[in-house]
Motif scaffolding. Structure first.
Motif, short mmCIF file in Angstrom:
data_model
loop_
_atom_site.label_atom_id
_atom_site.label_comp_id
_atom_site.label_asym_id
_atom_site.label_seq_id
_atom_site.Cartn_x
_atom_site.Cartn_y
_atom_site.Cartn_z
N UNK A 1 0.83 -1.19 0.00
CA UNK A 1 0.00 0.00 0.00
C UNK A 1 0.87 1.25 0.00
N UNK A 2 0.52 2.17 -0.86
CA UNK A 2 1.24 3.44 -0.95
C UNK A 2 0.26 4.48 -1.50
N UNK A 3 0.49 5.72 -1.22
CA UNK A 3 -0.46 6.76 -1.61
C UNK A 3 0.17 7.74 -2.60
N UNK A 4 -0.47 7.84 -3.75
CA UNK A 4 -0.15 8.89 -4.72
C UNK A 4 -1.44 9.69 -4.89
N UNK A 5 -1.63 10.67 -4.08
CA UNK A 5 -2.92 11.35 -4.05
C UNK A 5 -3.22 12.12 -5.33
N UNK A 6 -2.19 12.46 -6.10
CA UNK A 6 -2.45 13.21 -7.33
C UNK A 6 -2.54 12.28 -8.54
N UNK A 7 -2.24 11.00 -8.36
CA UNK A 7 -2.29 10.06 -9.48
C UNK A 7 -3.26 8.92 -9.19
N UNK A 8 -4.43 9.25 -8.66
CA UNK A 8 -5.44 8.24 -8.38
C UNK A 8 -6.29 8.04 -9.64
N UNK A 9 -6.42 6.79 -10.08
CA UNK A 9 -7.20 6.48 -11.28
C UNK A 9 -8.31 5.49 -10.94
N UNK A 10 -9.40 5.60 -11.67
CA UNK A 10 -10.51 4.68 -11.49
C UNK A 10 -10.10 3.28 -11.95
N UNK A 11 -10.41 2.24 -11.16
CA UNK A 11 -10.12 0.87 -11.61
C UNK A 11 -11.07 0.45 -12.72
N UNK A 12 -10.57 -0.40 -13.60
CA UNK A 12 -11.38 -0.92 -14.71
C UNK A 12 -11.45 -2.43 -14.57
N UNK A 13 -12.66 -2.94 -14.45
CA UNK A 13 -12.87 -4.38 -14.31
C UNK A 13 -13.19 -4.95 -15.68
N UNK A 14 -12.38 -5.92 -16.14
CA UNK A 14 -12.57 -6.55 -17.45
C UNK A 14 -12.98 -8.01 -17.23
N UNK A 15 -14.15 -8.42 -17.65
CA UNK A 15 -14.57 -9.81 -17.46
C UNK A 15 -13.78 -10.76 -18.34
N UNK A 16 -13.60 -12.00 -17.86
CA UNK A 16 -12.91 -13.03 -18.63
C UNK A 16 -13.87 -13.62 -19.66
N UNK A 17 -13.32 -14.45 -20.52
CA UNK A 17 -14.13 -15.05 -21.58
C UNK A 17 -15.18 -16.01 -21.02
#
Length: 211
Positions: A192-208
């Motif tokens: 765990x580490x914090x980059x408060x200015x580089x926070x991005x939304x996670x993207x969930x990709x379903x498998x086949x």
């Protein structure tokens, strides 16, 4: 048909008592065949071998004597020395999903249908012998040196980050995402580490398979 290339490796012919090894070159062809390899005239000449179709055998001179190599002895009839017909096995049309590790039955090895049964058997033996090199779970992925594999976020310090709106994630996706993160944390792969200015939304990709 154009060959993919040429490979060279030592080939040993033996009858169990006498043996001889020669370096043989093989053309690699993009084709399927009931034969794994075919020894050409040059290879037969290198071995100084003398095949006999009538006897279903080949003689190969060696330093300790002549090696007489027969075809499958069980395929000969008792009335004559003529070899009987070998029944062909039904050719596979679909890939085989083979379970290598019984502890993880959902993680299968897919073997193509064009591989012969003999090569298929040796391939499975090879995989079983080296089963320890596969990562069956996240915890098995530890120990990889950073010089081999490391992910870096190459960012330009002169560019100002763009603020994104928080993306809503369904409870099912949130649960899957949390499980993946916890596995990586417990395995020590991430921390765990914090980059408060580089926070991005996670993207969930379903498998086949839908998971």
């Amino acid at each position: 048909m154009h060959p993919r290339g040429v490979i060279s490796f030592p080939v040993t012919l033996s009858d169990g008592t006498h043996s001889r090894t020669e370096e043989v070159e093989f053309l690699v062809l993009p084709a399927t065949s009931k034969h794994d390899i075919i020894l050409g005239r040059e290879a037969i000449g290198d071995f100084n071998a003398h095949p006999s179709t009538a006897h279903g055998a080949v003689g190969v001179p060696t330093r300790t004597g002549v090696a007489i190599i027969h075809v499958n002895r069980h395929c000969f009839t008792t009335e004559s020395s003529r070899p009987c017909k070998i029944p062909r096995q039904a050719q596979r049309t679909e890939p085989e999903k083979w379970i290598l590790n019984k502890k993880f039955p959902d993680q299968t090895v897919i073997i193509g249908p064009s591989i012969s049964e003999i090569v298929r058997t040796f391939l499975k033996q090879l995989l079983v012998k080296n089963i320890d090199i596969f990562a069956w779970q996240t915890a098995d992925m530890t120990g990889v040196r950073r010089s081999i594999s490391e992910h870096k976020l190459k960012v330009n310090p002169l560019i100002t980050p763009i603020v994104q709106k928080k993306r809503k994630i369904s409870p099912e996706q949130t649960k899957a995402m949390n499980e993946q993160v916890q596995d990586l944390l417990h395995a020590g792969i991430i921390r765990e580490i914090k980059y408060q200015i580089w926070v991005a939304n996670p993207v969930i990709v379903p498998k086949s398979n839908g998971t």
